[in-house]
Motif scaffolding. Structure first.
Motif, PDB file in Angstrom:
ATOM      1  N   ARG A  44      -6.235 -53.447 -61.585  1.00  0.00           N
ATOM      2  CA  ARG A  44      -4.966 -54.113 -61.884  1.00  0.00           C
ATOM      3  C   ARG A  44      -4.947 -55.557 -61.382  1.00  0.00           C
ATOM      4  NH1 ARG A  44      -1.313 -50.024 -63.330  1.00  0.00           N
ATOM      5  NH2 ARG A  44      -1.891 -47.936 -62.599  1.00  0.00           N
ATOM      6  N   HIS A  45      -5.998 -55.978 -60.715  1.00  0.00           N
ATOM      7  CA  HIS A  45      -6.092 -57.336 -60.188  1.00  0.00           C
ATOM      8  C   HIS A  45      -7.122 -58.136 -60.986  1.00  0.00           C
ATOM      9  CE1 HIS A  45      -4.662 -54.812 -56.861  1.00  0.00           C
ATOM     10  NE2 HIS A  45      -4.026 -55.877 -56.422  1.00  0.00           N
ATOM     11  N   ASP A  46      -6.857 -59.402 -61.144  1.00  0.00           N
ATOM     12  CA  ASP A  46      -7.747 -60.266 -61.915  1.00  0.00           C
ATOM     13  C   ASP A  46      -8.695 -61.005 -60.978  1.00  0.00           C
ATOM     14  OD1 ASP A  46      -8.890 -61.616 -64.019  1.00  0.00           O
ATOM     15  OD2 ASP A  46      -7.332 -63.151 -64.113  1.00  0.00           O
ATOM     16  N   TYR A  47      -9.630 -60.259 -60.366  1.00  0.00           N
ATOM     17  CA  TYR A  47     -10.589 -60.853 -59.442  1.00  0.00           C
ATOM     18  C   TYR A  47     -12.008 -60.528 -59.875  1.00  0.00           C
ATOM     19  CZ  TYR A  47      -6.937 -61.843 -55.949  1.00  0.00           C
ATOM     20  OH  TYR A  47      -5.839 -62.333 -55.294  1.00  0.00           O
ATOM     21  N   THR A  48     -12.913 -61.472 -59.662  1.00  0.00           N
ATOM     22  CA  THR A  48     -14.332 -61.219 -59.905  1.00  0.00           C
ATOM     23  C   THR A  48     -15.002 -60.799 -58.609  1.00  0.00           C
ATOM     24  OG1 THR A  48     -14.986 -63.501 -59.434  1.00  0.00           O
ATOM     25  CG2 THR A  48     -14.319 -62.998 -61.710  1.00  0.00           C
ATOM     26  N   ASP A  49     -16.140 -60.118 -58.726  1.00  0.00           N
ATOM     27  CA  ASP A  49     -16.881 -59.728 -57.525  1.00  0.00           C
ATOM     28  C   ASP A  49     -17.313 -60.952 -56.733  1.00  0.00           C
ATOM     29  OD1 ASP A  49     -16.585 -57.104 -58.245  1.00  0.00           O
ATOM     30  OD2 ASP A  49     -18.618 -56.857 -59.007  1.00  0.00           O
ATOM     31  N   GLU A  50     -17.670 -62.007 -57.436  1.00  0.00           N
ATOM     32  CA  GLU A  50     -18.113 -63.228 -56.753  1.00  0.00           C
ATOM     33  C   GLU A  50     -16.990 -63.801 -55.889  1.00  0.00           C
ATOM     34  OE1 GLU A  50     -19.922 -67.684 -57.794  1.00  0.00           O
ATOM     35  OE2 GLU A  50     -19.343 -66.292 -59.399  1.00  0.00           O
ATOM     36  N   PHE A  51     -15.773 -63.844 -56.433  1.00  0.00           N
ATOM     37  CA  PHE A  51     -14.644 -64.358 -55.661  1.00  0.00           C
ATOM     38  C   PHE A  51     -14.393 -63.492 -54.433  1.00  0.00           C
ATOM     39  CE2 PHE A  51     -10.160 -64.242 -54.535  1.00  0.00           C
ATOM     40  CZ  PHE A  51      -9.894 -65.592 -54.328  1.00  0.00           C
ATOM     41  N   LEU A  52     -14.406 -62.169 -54.611  1.00  0.00           N
ATOM     42  CA  LEU A  52     -14.114 -61.268 -53.505  1.00  0.00           C
ATOM     43  C   LEU A  52     -15.175 -61.357 -52.413  1.00  0.00           C
ATOM     44  CD1 LEU A  52     -12.855 -58.122 -55.450  1.00  0.00           C
ATOM     45  CD2 LEU A  52     -11.485 -59.818 -54.227  1.00  0.00           C
ATOM     46  N   ARG A  53     -16.406 -61.661 -52.782  1.00  0.00           N
ATOM     47  CA  ARG A  53     -17.463 -61.836 -51.773  1.00  0.00           C
ATOM     48  C   ARG A  53     -17.241 -63.095 -50.949  1.00  0.00           C
ATOM     49  NH1 ARG A  53     -21.006 -59.369 -55.790  1.00  0.00           N
ATOM     50  NH2 ARG A  53     -21.270 -61.392 -56.807  1.00  0.00           N
ATOM     51  N   GLN A  54     -16.596 -64.098 -51.536  1.00  0.00           N
ATOM     52  CA  GLN A  54     -16.436 -65.387 -50.871  1.00  0.00           C
ATOM     53  C   GLN A  54     -15.108 -65.536 -50.143  1.00  0.00           C
ATOM     54  OE1 GLN A  54     -16.928 -68.233 -54.015  1.00  0.00           O
ATOM     55  NE2 GLN A  54     -19.138 -67.874 -54.237  1.00  0.00           N
ATOM     56  N   VAL A  55     -14.087 -64.781 -50.564  1.00  0.00           N
ATOM     57  CA  VAL A  55     -12.738 -65.036 -50.064  1.00  0.00           C
ATOM     58  C   VAL A  55     -12.577 -64.668 -48.593  1.00  0.00           C
ATOM     59  CG1 VAL A  55     -11.777 -62.780 -50.702  1.00  0.00           C
ATOM     60  CG2 VAL A  55     -10.294 -64.813 -50.662  1.00  0.00           C
ATOM     61  N   GLY A  56     -13.369 -63.719 -48.110  1.00  0.00           N
ATOM     62  CA  GLY A  56     -13.222 -63.266 -46.729  1.00  0.00           C
ATOM     63  C   GLY A  56     -12.960 -61.774 -46.709  1.00  0.00           C
ATOM     64  N   PRO A  57     -12.532 -61.224 -45.579  1.00  0.00           N
ATOM     65  CA  PRO A  57     -12.268 -59.784 -45.526  1.00  0.00           C
ATOM     66  C   PRO A  57     -11.242 -59.357 -46.576  1.00  0.00           C
ATOM     67  CG  PRO A  57     -12.290 -60.711 -43.327  1.00  0.00           C
ATOM     68  CD  PRO A  57     -12.320 -61.873 -44.269  1.00  0.00           C
ATOM     69  N   VAL A  58     -11.531 -58.249 -47.235  1.00  0.00           N
ATOM     70  CA  VAL A  58     -10.634 -57.661 -48.218  1.00  0.00           C
ATOM     71  C   VAL A  58     -10.260 -56.276 -47.723  1.00  0.00           C
ATOM     72  CG1 VAL A  58     -10.403 -56.819 -50.589  1.00  0.00           C
ATOM     73  CG2 VAL A  58     -11.661 -58.947 -50.131  1.00  0.00           C
ATOM     74  N   VAL A  59      -8.967 -55.975 -47.663  1.00  0.00           N
ATOM     75  CA  VAL A  59      -8.541 -54.620 -47.321  1.00  0.00           C
ATOM     76  C   VAL A  59      -8.005 -53.955 -48.582  1.00  0.00           C
ATOM     77  CG1 VAL A  59      -8.085 -55.136 -44.911  1.00  0.00           C
ATOM     78  CG2 VAL A  59      -6.244 -55.389 -46.560  1.00  0.00           C
ATOM     79  N   ASP A  60      -8.431 -52.725 -48.805  1.00  0.00           N
ATOM     80  CA  ASP A  60      -8.090 -52.002 -50.022  1.00  0.00           C
ATOM     81  C   ASP A  60      -7.436 -50.682 -49.655  1.00  0.00           C
ATOM     82  OD1 ASP A  60      -8.545 -50.171 -52.413  1.00  0.00           O
ATOM     83  OD2 ASP A  60      -9.378 -52.036 -53.212  1.00  0.00           O
ATOM     84  N   TYR A  61      -6.467 -50.253 -50.475  1.00  0.00           N
ATOM     85  CA  TYR A  61      -5.710 -49.041 -50.163  1.00  0.00           C
ATOM     86  C   TYR A  61      -6.439 -47.768 -50.554  1.00  0.00           C
ATOM     87  CZ  TYR A  61      -4.078 -47.522 -54.843  1.00  0.00           C
ATOM     88  OH  TYR A  61      -3.981 -47.016 -56.116  1.00  0.00           O
ATOM     89  N   ALA A  62      -7.589 -47.891 -51.224  1.00  0.00           N
ATOM     90  CA  ALA A  62      -8.336 -46.716 -51.662  1.00  0.00           C
ATOM     91  C   ALA A  62      -9.712 -46.696 -51.010  1.00  0.00           C
ATOM     92  CB  ALA A  62      -8.490 -46.715 -53.178  1.00  0.00           C
ATOM     93  N   ARG A  63     -10.070 -45.579 -50.407  1.00  0.00           N
ATOM     94  CA  ARG A  63     -11.385 -45.463 -49.766  1.00  0.00           C
ATOM     95  C   ARG A  63     -12.502 -45.600 -50.789  1.00  0.00           C
ATOM     96  NH1 ARG A  63     -14.110 -44.483 -45.558  1.00  0.00           N
ATOM     97  NH2 ARG A  63     -12.241 -44.515 -44.296  1.00  0.00           N
ATOM     98  N   SER A  64     -12.332 -44.993 -51.969  1.00  0.00           N
ATOM     99  CA  SER A  64     -13.381 -45.063 -52.986  1.00  0.00           C
ATOM    100  C   SER A  64     -13.626 -46.492 -53.434  1.00  0.00           C
ATOM    101  CB  SER A  64     -13.002 -44.196 -54.192  1.00  0.00           C
ATOM    102  OG  SER A  64     -11.778 -44.636 -54.769  1.00  0.00           O
ATOM    103  N   GLU A  65     -12.565 -47.275 -53.560  1.00  0.00           N
ATOM    104  CA  GLU A  65     -12.732 -48.677 -53.952  1.00  0.00           C
ATOM    105  C   GLU A  65     -13.356 -49.479 -52.820  1.00  0.00           C
ATOM    106  OE1 GLU A  65      -9.167 -49.200 -57.235  1.00  0.00           O
ATOM    107  OE2 GLU A  65      -9.032 -50.280 -55.337  1.00  0.00           O
ATOM    108  N   THR A  66     -12.992 -49.172 -51.594  1.00  0.00           N
ATOM    109  CA  THR A  66     -13.592 -49.863 -50.457  1.00  0.00           C
ATOM    110  C   THR A  66     -15.099 -49.660 -50.440  1.00  0.00           C
ATOM    111  OG1 THR A  66     -11.559 -49.556 -49.165  1.00  0.00           O
ATOM    112  CG2 THR A  66     -13.571 -50.069 -47.951  1.00  0.00           C
ATOM    113  N   ASP A  67     -15.534 -48.426 -50.637  1.00  0.00           N
ATOM    114  CA  ASP A  67     -16.975 -48.140 -50.668  1.00  0.00           C
ATOM    115  C   ASP A  67     -17.651 -48.871 -51.819  1.00  0.00           C
ATOM    116  OD1 ASP A  67     -16.590 -46.502 -48.495  1.00  0.00           O
ATOM    117  OD2 ASP A  67     -16.533 -44.645 -49.663  1.00  0.00           O
TER     118      ASP A  67
END
Length: 304
Positions: A44-67
């Motif tokens: 539901r979010h418009d983010y690329t993997d590259e952005f998420l790797r660079q933005v800093g720590p990301v906290v996610d509400y789902a364990r499966s998505e975190t993994d």
């Protein structure tokens, strides 16, 4: 927003969802330590993997998505959603209703309609259920399920409705993580009927929550909640009191749930203390879990 941020010059920033922010915001943020908090499904979010790797720590509400994010090289951490006790207002009112608050997706309307078709007093709140002309217009739909319905309510009132009902239904469907309702209903001392087996990360199934897998099982649990209020209302006992062995309670004392505490690990380095998050516990070891990010923060307010 950028002007305000430059004026305040925050030491740390928590960005909630944030997918509506463009490069100007992130450029203005510069090297300020930040956490990006995703409390809904990643798709539901418009983010690329590259952005998420660079933005800093990301906290996610789902364990499966975190993994999954970690496997993609993202500094991801699991943080369950939350119940906020500061926005709760006590209520002594009780209703003989099976309540639901939320959006009217098809997978939610169907089981609720099934309960109503079997003459159970179901009541739903939300724009997709409301028969108000304005709600019908803004949802582009005149059709509504044949159940009692009301318009949207403020969060504080939603909390009370969960406490007042004979039981509150939580329907996730294909969601990867646990919605806010997972923690809000027991946080208010409500009786929760939920469709997720993995709720045992946070609560003791059969003692603090009831799990259903199909509409017939939901029907049986809803009937029991209506017919045997003692089964669901262990929350009326004093804090810390054990339910009667002859009357298993589906939820423990209200104060016990609110004041449950865990020892959440902290994010490393400069971000220590910015987010407190709770790792799941094995079934049977779950204590009353107020809600990942808020649990330890308010532990000092809880009675011994």
């Amino acid at each position: 927003m950028i002007a305000r941020m430059r004026e305040v010059r925050p030491h740390r920033v928590v960005v909630i969802k944030g997918d509506g922010l463009d490069e100007r915001f992130w450029d203005a943020l510069g090297d300020t330590p930040r956490i990006l908090w995703l409390y809904d499904d990643l798709h539901r979010h418009d983010y690329t993997d590259e952005f998420l790797r660079q933005v800093g720590p990301v906290v996610d509400y789902a364990r499966s998505e975190t993994d999954m994010l970690r496997a993609r090289g993202v500094d991801a951490h699991f943080v369950p959603n939350a119940f906020d006790p500061h926005r709760s207002e006590p209520t002594s009112r009780r209703t003989d209703e099976i309540v639901f608050i939320g959006s009217g997706y098809a997978n939610r309307k169907e089981p609720l309609t099934h309960l109503a078709e079997h003459d159970l007093p179901v009541h739903a709140w939300g724009r997709d259920f409301s028969r108000h002309p304005f709600d019908r217009a803004r949802t582009f739909s005149w059709s509504r399920p044949p159940i009692a319905a009301s318009r949207e309510v403020p969060l504080e009132r939603a909390y009370q409705i969960h406490a007042e009902g004979a039981a509150a239904v939580a329907i996730h469907g294909l969601q990867n993580g646990h919605a806010m309702r997972t923690f809000e209903i027991p946080g208010m001392g409500g009786v929760r009927l939920v469709d997720r087996d993995d709720v045992d990360q946070f609560y003791e199934v059969g003692t603090e929550v009831a799990v259903w897998h199909d509409r017939e099982e939901l029907l049986d649990l809803a009937r029991r909640a209506l017919q045997d209020r003692a089964w669901g209302r262990g929350c009326e006992k004093p804090a810390g009191a054990a339910p009667s062995p002859s009357t298993p309670s589906i939820i423990a004392s209200r104060r016990s749930i609110r004041c449950g505490r865990t020892d959440p690990p902290q994010l490393p380095g400069a971000l220590a203390g910015m987010a407190e998050h709770t790792e799941p516990r094995p079934p049977g070891e779950a204590r009353r879990h107020q809600c990942g990010a808020l649990a330890s923060r308010h532990a000092s307010r809880c009675p011994a």
